[in-house]
Design an enzyme around this catalytic site. Structure first.
Site, mmCIF file in Angstrom:
data_model
loop_
_atom_site.group_PDB
_atom_site.id
_atom_site.type_symbol
_atom_site.label_atom_id
_atom_site.label_comp_id
_atom_site.label_asym_id
_atom_site.label_seq_id
_atom_site.Cartn_x
_atom_site.Cartn_y
_atom_site.Cartn_z
ATOM 1 N N HIS A 1 -1.158 6.838 -1.800
ATOM 2 C CA HIS A 1 -2.073 6.491 -0.718
ATOM 3 C C HIS A 1 -1.796 7.463 0.429
ATOM 4 O O HIS A 1 -0.639 7.822 0.678
ATOM 5 C CB HIS A 1 -1.823 5.080 -0.184
ATOM 6 C CG HIS A 1 -2.028 3.976 -1.164
ATOM 7 N ND1 HIS A 1 -1.030 3.519 -2.001
ATOM 8 C CD2 HIS A 1 -3.114 3.206 -1.429
ATOM 9 C CE1 HIS A 1 -1.486 2.521 -2.736
ATOM 10 N NE2 HIS A 1 -2.747 2.319 -2.413
ATOM 11 N N HIS B 1 -3.496 -7.719 -11.602
ATOM 12 C CA HIS B 1 -4.749 -8.214 -11.047
ATOM 13 C C HIS B 1 -5.502 -9.067 -12.070
ATOM 14 O O HIS B 1 -6.182 -10.022 -11.698
ATOM 15 C CB HIS B 1 -5.632 -7.044 -10.606
ATOM 16 C CG HIS B 1 -5.067 -6.283 -9.444
ATOM 17 N ND1 HIS B 1 -5.707 -5.184 -8.912
ATOM 18 C CD2 HIS B 1 -3.940 -6.458 -8.717
ATOM 19 C CE1 HIS B 1 -4.982 -4.720 -7.898
ATOM 20 N NE2 HIS B 1 -3.907 -5.468 -7.775
ATOM 21 N N ASP C 1 0.657 -11.049 -6.086
ATOM 22 C CA ASP C 1 0.755 -9.810 -6.850
ATOM 23 C C ASP C 1 2.203 -9.325 -6.862
ATOM 24 O O ASP C 1 2.632 -8.603 -5.960
ATOM 25 C CB ASP C 1 -0.153 -8.784 -6.158
ATOM 26 C CG ASP C 1 -0.562 -7.652 -7.073
ATOM 27 O OD1 ASP C 1 -0.108 -7.639 -8.217
ATOM 28 O OD2 ASP C 1 -1.345 -6.804 -6.638
#
Length: 475
Positions: free
Chosen positions: A141, A310, A346
């Site tokens: 990221h 997910h 998560d």
């Protein structure tokens, strides 16, 4: 008396200072590449060799037991089936913090800052880890590899400086599997980026994606990911869902246009995720994302990045999500991790379930592989794992698990028993009537005549137990 008091005070301060040093995080000047002199031996992971394949009988926990990069499986090298990638954010920015606890990890090269110098140190550590693991890819990221600035211009400048170092360190062999923009951590994105109700936030998100796509292209990245962590809503009482979906579609179309403008040939990926942190997210699962792409005419421009954890949060299995993506022609990349069915968030653990890995690899093989996608370890060390060595052990465990899954999938396919069982289960559709149905040439009137002619149908056994036995025999 005054001298004695002063000496006593100095002694107490010295003791307190030594205690603070003992319990606090190890520190190291960010600008010092040697960081501690001889202790570092010119690297960040002293004493850890390049990880080699030693086979299943090896007792060396710093060796691969099932992942043999150059070995051919089903006509393709293992490394080409798997295309492993290290996730920068979990590996080098993971702190062990969770919703209920403070950070537990303080890597010895950290100095407690988020400065440019510190960002460059992390990048050097990243490529040393990649080199020692023997993988060819990494993922990032933008805001995890370079610090946010006071302005967009300053943030871009910081990113450019770190990317220049990354370009130098990765050389010609290593490249990003994918890059992305972090449109979820900063408070400006509390209502999302592409679905924000504030046009200024929408524009800022677009500018951030533009820059992240540019640097991914510059580094030779093979894909670009959109993860809509906050693209959704908490309540419909204050939400115009249709308008927000339209806005998100326009955002993604603009990304497609810019990708083509700069000559970036990488695949654009959407990463489905439900209910964390937003109550309802617009890319809930693979089927939802596929329907969104189809509705807005974007089906030919995107594929899906399926994250196994997910899938758990969406109430599915990872193989279900992968197969859903595959049959829609959308399987692009896999974030190889797993969740805990007893934990409601998560957890991003490394996948170590060989049975699950085998099912995953069956779909990947049916798909002909993932290239230009691959397996990104979007996984982090457990909160209790605080040794630098654990970074290697975790990746080795995950890579060996996926390699075992590939080997098992190959055994199942070469044996043919499971495939034959599935084929026989649908053999009635290999008849003339079945062929007409599948070709769309059998209307209800025709089928009614056949039903009357045939009478009560015989329903064959599904042989579920036999299928499971065949599967287990491959593990």
């Amino acid at each position: 008396m005054c001298v004695r008091t002063s000496l006593l005070l100095l002694a107490c301060l010295s003791l307190v200072f030594s205690i603070v040093l003992a319990v606090g995080p190890p520190t190291c000047p960010a600008e010092d590449i040697g960081c501690g002199g001889d202790e570092w031996q010119g690297g960040f992971f002293p004493g850890i060799p390049k990880i080699k394949y030693e086979g299943p009988k090896s007792k060396n926990y710093l060796a691969y037991k099932y992942y043999n990069a150059e070995e051919e499986i089903l006509g393709k090298k293992m490394k080409d089936w798997l295309r492993f990638s290290v996730a920068f954010w979990h590996t080098f920015r993971g702190t062990g913090a969770d919703p209920f606890g403070a950070p537990t990890k303080y890597w010895p090269w950290e100095d407690g800052t988020n400065s440019l110098d510190m960002a460059k140190r992390r990048m050097r550590a990243n490529f040393e880890l990649i080199d020692k693991l023997g993988v060819d890819f990494w993922c990032f990221h933008d805001r995890d590899i370079a610090p946010d600035g006071q302005t967009l211009e300053e943030s871009n400048k910081n990113l450019d400086e770190v990317i220049a170092l990354a370009k130098e360190l990765q050389g010609s062999k290593i490249r990003p599997l994918w890059g992305t923009a972090q449109l979820f951590h900063h408070p400006r994105y509390m209502h999302g980026g592409a679905t924000s109700t504030e046009v200024g936030v929408y524009a800022y998100a677009a500018a951030q994606v533009k820059k992240a796509m540019e640097v991914t292209h510059y580094l030779g990245g093979e894909n670009y990911v959109f993860w809509g962590g906050r693209e959704g809503y908490q309540t419909l009482l204050n939400t115009d869902m249709g308008r927000e979906l339209d806005h998100m579609a326009r955002f993604l179309q603009a990304a497609v246009d810019y990708k083509k403008k700069i000559g970036f040939n990488g695949t654009l990926l959407i990463e489905p995720k439900p209910q964390e942190p937003t109550k309802h997210q617009y890319d809930w699962d693979a089927a939802t994302a596929a329907n969104f792409l189809r509705t807005y005419g974007l089906l030919d421009e995107f594929k899906l990045n399926i994250e196994c954890n997910h899938a758990t949060l969406a109430g599915h299995s990872c193989p279900h999500e992968l197969e859903t993506a595959r049959i829609n022609g959308l399987l692009g990349n896999i974030d190889a991790n797993t969740g805990d069915p007893q934990t409601g968030w998560d957890t991003d653990q490394f996948m170590t379930d060989v049975a699950e890995a085998t099912l995953v690899m069956l779909t990947v093989v049916k798909n002909g592989g993932l290239a230009p996608g691959g397996f990104n370890f979007d996984a982090k060390l457990r909160r209790e794992s605080t040794d630098v060595e654990d970074l290697f052990i975790a990746h080795i465990s995950g890579m060996d698990t996926m390699a075992r899954g590939l080997r098992n999938a190959a055994k199942l396919l070469e044996d043919g028993s499971l495939g034959e069982l599935v084929k026989k289960r649908y053999q009635s559709f290999d008849s003339e009537v079945g062929a007409m149905i599948e070709a769309g040439k059998a209307d209800f009137e025709y089928l009614e005549k056949k039903a009357i002619e045939w009478g009560e149908p015989k329903v064959p056994s599904g042989k579920q137990e036999l299928a499971e036995m065949i599967f287990q025999s491959a593990l």
